[in-house]
Write an enzyme that holds these catalytic residues in place. Structure first.
Site, short mmCIF file in Angstrom:
data_model
loop_
_atom_site.label_atom_id
_atom_site.label_comp_id
_atom_site.label_asym_id
_atom_site.label_seq_id
_atom_site.Cartn_x
_atom_site.Cartn_y
_atom_site.Cartn_z
N THR A 94 0.86 -1.20 0.15
CA THR A 94 -0.02 -0.01 -0.08
C THR A 94 1.01 1.18 0.01
OG1 THR A 94 -0.03 0.34 2.32
CG2 THR A 94 -1.80 -1.21 1.46
N GLY A 95 0.45 2.41 -0.50
CA GLY A 95 1.37 3.53 -0.59
C GLY A 95 2.64 3.49 -1.44
N ALA A 96 2.35 2.49 -2.43
CA ALA A 96 3.76 2.52 -3.21
C ALA A 96 3.91 3.64 -4.33
CB ALA A 96 3.86 1.15 -3.77
N SER A 98 5.14 6.63 -3.61
CA SER A 98 6.30 7.58 -3.23
C SER A 98 7.01 6.91 -1.98
CB SER A 98 5.62 8.74 -2.82
OG SER A 98 5.05 8.86 -1.54
N GLY A 99 8.12 7.65 -1.52
CA GLY A 99 8.90 7.32 -0.33
C GLY A 99 9.15 5.78 -0.34
N TYR A 276 -0.74 10.86 14.50
CA TYR A 276 0.21 10.17 13.60
C TYR A 276 0.90 8.80 14.38
CZ TYR A 276 4.10 8.49 10.94
OH TYR A 276 5.27 7.70 10.43
P1 NDP Z 1 4.99 8.84 1.97
O1 NDP Z 1 4.44 10.30 2.15
O2 NDP Z 1 6.31 9.23 1.01
O3 NDP Z 1 4.47 7.73 1.39
C1 NDP Z 1 3.22 7.68 1.86
C2 NDP Z 1 2.30 6.78 0.81
O4 NDP Z 1 1.12 6.50 1.34
C3 NDP Z 1 2.16 7.52 -0.38
O5 NDP Z 1 2.14 6.63 -1.40
C4 NDP Z 1 0.69 8.21 -0.06
O6 NDP Z 1 0.00 8.37 -1.59
C5 NDP Z 1 0.19 6.85 0.53
N1 NDP Z 1 -1.23 7.16 1.14
C6 NDP Z 1 -1.64 8.38 2.06
N2 NDP Z 1 -2.88 8.17 2.17
C7 NDP Z 1 -3.30 7.27 1.65
C8 NDP Z 1 -4.82 6.67 1.51
N3 NDP Z 1 -5.66 7.43 1.77
N4 NDP Z 1 -4.91 5.76 0.54
C9 NDP Z 1 -3.64 4.92 -0.14
N5 NDP Z 1 -2.71 5.56 0.17
C10 NDP Z 1 -2.37 6.57 0.74
O7 NDP Z 1 5.58 8.50 3.31
P2 NDP Z 1 6.91 7.68 3.66
O8 NDP Z 1 7.35 6.72 2.62
O9 NDP Z 1 7.91 8.24 4.68
O10 NDP Z 1 5.90 6.71 4.59
C11 NDP Z 1 5.48 5.42 4.38
C12 NDP Z 1 5.63 4.47 5.63
O11 NDP Z 1 6.63 4.74 6.55
C13 NDP Z 1 4.61 5.36 6.41
O12 NDP Z 1 3.95 4.03 7.34
C14 NDP Z 1 5.28 5.74 7.57
O13 NDP Z 1 4.62 5.91 9.14
C15 NDP Z 1 6.64 5.05 7.83
N6 NDP Z 1 7.47 5.62 8.39
C16 NDP Z 1 8.22 6.66 7.78
C17 NDP Z 1 9.33 7.23 8.23
C18 NDP Z 1 10.18 8.34 7.82
O14 NDP Z 1 11.13 8.86 8.34
N7 NDP Z 1 9.71 8.81 6.73
C19 NDP Z 1 9.93 6.67 9.58
C20 NDP Z 1 9.23 5.44 10.05
C21 NDP Z 1 8.19 5.04 9.45
P3 NDP Z 1 0.24 9.58 -2.54
O15 NDP Z 1 1.57 9.30 -3.16
O16 NDP Z 1 -0.85 9.54 -3.24
O17 NDP Z 1 0.36 10.78 -1.48
MG1 PMR Z 2 12.77 13.24 15.65
C1 PMR Z 2 17.93 9.77 17.73
C2 PMR Z 2 17.19 10.49 17.71
C3 PMR Z 2 16.12 10.72 16.77
C4 PMR Z 2 15.48 9.99 15.82
C5 PMR Z 2 16.12 8.41 15.48
C6 PMR Z 2 14.39 10.71 15.34
C7 PMR Z 2 13.52 10.21 14.41
N1 PMR Z 2 14.24 11.81 15.94
C8 PMR Z 2 15.19 11.94 16.90
C9 PMR Z 2 15.43 13.13 17.76
C10 PMR Z 2 14.68 14.20 17.79
N2 PMR Z 2 13.79 14.56 16.80
C11 PMR Z 2 15.02 15.51 18.36
C12 PMR Z 2 16.26 15.49 19.47
C13 PMR Z 2 14.09 16.39 18.10
C14 PMR Z 2 14.05 17.99 18.72
C15 PMR Z 2 14.68 18.68 18.07
C16 PMR Z 2 13.69 15.61 17.02
C17 PMR Z 2 12.17 16.39 16.46
C18 PMR Z 2 11.63 15.80 15.62
C19 PMR Z 2 10.21 16.56 14.91
C20 PMR Z 2 9.45 17.97 15.33
N3 PMR Z 2 11.60 14.72 15.12
C21 PMR Z 2 10.37 14.24 14.41
C22 PMR Z 2 9.78 15.44 14.20
C23 PMR Z 2 8.60 15.20 13.16
O1 PMR Z 2 7.73 16.00 12.96
C24 PMR Z 2 8.74 13.83 12.79
C25 PMR Z 2 7.60 13.02 13.64
O2 PMR Z 2 7.46 12.94 14.65
O3 PMR Z 2 6.79 12.52 12.60
C26 PMR Z 2 5.40 12.00 13.44
C27 PMR Z 2 10.17 13.61 13.54
C28 PMR Z 2 10.69 12.20 13.38
N4 PMR Z 2 11.89 11.83 14.16
C29 PMR Z 2 12.32 10.58 13.85
C30 PMR Z 2 11.33 10.11 12.65
C31 PMR Z 2 11.76 8.89 12.36
C32 PMR Z 2 10.47 11.01 12.61
C33 PMR Z 2 9.51 10.76 11.49
C34 PMR Z 2 8.32 10.32 11.86
C35 PMR Z 2 7.82 8.77 11.88
O4 PMR Z 2 7.53 8.28 10.91
O5 PMR Z 2 7.89 8.32 12.63
#
Ligand code: NDP
Ligand code: PMR
Ligand code: LMG
Length: 401
Positions: A94-96, A98-99, A276
């Site tokens: 799912t969600g393939a 992007s990303g 989220y």
């Molecule tokens: P992206 O926004 O790049 O990808 C998200 C995908 O989900 C897109 O393909 C988007 O579609 C799709 N999507 C959103 N809403 C819907 C919907 N209603 N129906 C079907 N598809 C939908 O984000 P990421 O690649 O970063 O996220 C992928 C996964 O990785 C998520 O589960 C996220 O929680 C997880 N993740 C991401 C991290 C990160 O640092 N980025 C860290 C940890 C986990 P569209 O292209 O149309 O917008």
């Molecule tokens: Mg975070 C080891 C430290 C670490 C890691 C692995 C993440 C991952 N983050 C870390 C630290 C911090 N972050 C610190 C110290 C801060 C304060 C400056 C910080 C802030 C921050 C914000 C505002 N971080 C974020 C946000 C987001 O909006 C992102 C989020 O919470 O999305 C839900 C995010 C993230 N930090 C990560 C990861 C993986 C995210 C992306 C979201 C996710 O998919 O979980």
């Protein structure tokens, strides 16, 4: 560096020739002390019967062992007759479009014998994305799925079944993140959008497709639900406010509709970032409840993972521009938690098909050498009683009970 070296070896990767083999070839290469070998003595690395079974049956996979990056051995002992009848390994992602989802689709397609069903809400975007990263036509199909509509989820399941393809692996990857929203928005059925999409849409999809997974005759049958570090309050990242907390699930019981109940699971005020993170806790709890209820009976592997911080994806599209500018360098140079989309896609592809990641009920993570390990979930994200309650309430909300 080691992390990059482990997988970013495009020049060393060649795709198998037709009818010859189904796994990825990696030539003799040594980078930053990491040895990647072609004729790997895989029997030393894998549980032998298991590895042989995989090879015989043509399952494509990556292999990564602690401190050493290795890649799947080539299937040399398969009979040509077997090859002719061998079907593709079918994975729904799912969600393939992007990303992480797109990078995973690409990594899976590169394994050779895999067909990725890209389950996406924007058909055209997904088609373009698949083309732009060079996924061969025979390795993917785009099918419409909008997780923010339970009707669309049911329609997707019907369409998928009509396609006649068996289902071997389902990857619940799609997600939305609304960190700057002041007011909640809602799915077609009126659930707060983040939990409605990331958790409830996937919950219905996975429940419906469980029957299809059960019927798979492939040696690999898996259901993977992408989790995250930010939903785990036993980590630094999980302690950045607002923290995930499902409370006593009273908002969920009320239907998250923002009218007769709070849009938040714990019954509190709307907060998009928290919603989220809560949804990711739901994803990780759901995986564990699936494991508890169905692993023994079905042999299906249920797993979740934190792929690393992929700071450049579309997930942050609604965040303020300053955040989008600073977040990638912050993660790269300060927390060192950053991974590229390509690397993260390869990690998820391992969870899809690598025999060494077969264990069920696991939340996978990777260390700095890009070796996978079983990670600990936070107290809440591993609370069995909460998982059971979440399951029961979710069943009611999506119309399964
Ligand atoms: P992206 O926004 O790049 O990808 C998200 C995908 O989900 C897109 O393909 C988007 O579609 C799709 N999507 C959103 N809403 C819907 C919907 N209603 N129906 C079907 N598809 C939908 O984000 P990421 O690649 O970063 O996220 C992928 C996964 O990785 C998520 O589960 C996220 O929680 C997880 N993740 C991401 C991290 C990160 O640092 N980025 C860290 C940890 C986990 P569209 O292209 O149309 O917008
Ligand atoms: Mg975070 C080891 C430290 C670490 C890691 C692995 C993440 C991952 N983050 C870390 C630290 C911090 N972050 C610190 C110290 C801060 C304060 C400056 C910080 C802030 C921050 C914000 C505002 N971080 C974020 C946000 C987001 O909006 C992102 C989020 O919470 O999305 C839900 C995010 C993230 N930090 C990560 C990861 C993986 C995210 C992306 C979201 C996710 O998919 O979980
Ligand atoms: C919040 O806003 C919302 O307020 C909240 O409601 C919720 O939605 C949440 O989880 C989502 O987002 C996001 C953000 C807004 O607020 C914060 O993240 C608050 C913290 C920001 C404080 C910044 C200080 C960080 C200190 C980090 C460690 C110290 C580093 C010292 C520097 C050493 C240099 C060598 O704020 C923004 O949008 C901007 C903040 C961006 C967050 C990313 C943190 C950037 C830190 C600076 C990194 C610089 C990178 C340079 C790298 C080069 C290194 C050679």
């Amino acid at each position: 560096m080691a992390l990059q070296a482990a997988f970013s070896l495009p020049s060393a990767i060649s795709t198998p020739k037709e009818g010859k083999c189904t796994a990825v070839h990696i030539k003799e290469t040594s980078l930053a002390g990491i040895s990647v070998r072609d004729h790997l003595q895989d029997d030393l690395l894998l549980p032998t019967t298991f590895a042989k079974d995989f090879r015989k049956r043509g399952v494509p996979f990556f292999v990564v062992r602690a401190q050493t990056a290795t890649t799947a051995p080539i299937i040399k002992d398969s009979q040509p007759e077997q090859k002719k009848t061998e079907r593709q390994f079918n994975v729904v992602v799912t969600g393939a479009s992007s990303g992480l989802g797109l990078a995973t689709a690409k990594a899976l397609a590169e394994l050779g014998n895999c067909h990725v069903i890209m389950a996406c809400r924007n058909f055209l975007k997904a088609e373009k994305a698949a083309k732009s990263v060079g996924i061969p036509k025979e390795n993917y199909t785009v099918m419409h799925l909008d997780l923010a509509s339970l009707e669309s989820v049911r329609q997707f399941v019907d369409n998928f079944r009509r396609s006649g393809r068996p289902l071997d692996v389902l990857v619940c990857n799609a997600a939305v993140y609304q960190p700057t929203a002041k007011e909640p928005s809602f799915t077609a059925e009126g659930f707060e959008l983040s939990v409605g999409t990331n958790h409830l849409g996937h919950f219905l999809l996975a429940r419906l497709l469980l029957d299809d997974l059960k019927q798979s005759d492939y040696p690999v049958k898996r259901l993977i639900i992408v989790g995250s570090i930010t939903g785990n309050t036993n980590t630094l990242a999980g302690n950045i406010p607002p923290k995930a907390n499902l409370g006593d699930l009273r908002g969920l019981v009320g239907g998250l509709n923002g009218v007769s109940s709070s849009p938040m699971i714990d019954g509190g005020e709307f907060d998009g970032a928290k919603a989220y993170k809560d949804s990711k806790v739901c994803n990780m709890l759901t995986m564990q409840e699936f494991h508890r209820l169905y692993h023994e009976e079905t042999g299906i592997t249920f797993a979740s993972l934190y792929p690393g911080c992929i700071a450049t994806t579309g997930l942050f599209r609604e965040h303020v521009p300053l955040f989008r500018l600073l977040f990638p360098p912050f993660q790269k140079y300060i927390t060192k938690g950053y991974v590229s989309e390509e690397e993260a896609g390869k990690r998820l592809a391992q969870v899809v098909s690598d025999p060494s990641l077969e264990k069920s009920g696991v939340y996978w993570s990777w260390n700095k050498n890009s070796s996978s390990f079983e990670n600990q979930l936070s107290k809440e994200a591993s609370d069995a009683e909460k998982a059971r309650k979440l399951w029961e309430i979710s069943e009611k909300l999506v119309g399964l009970a």
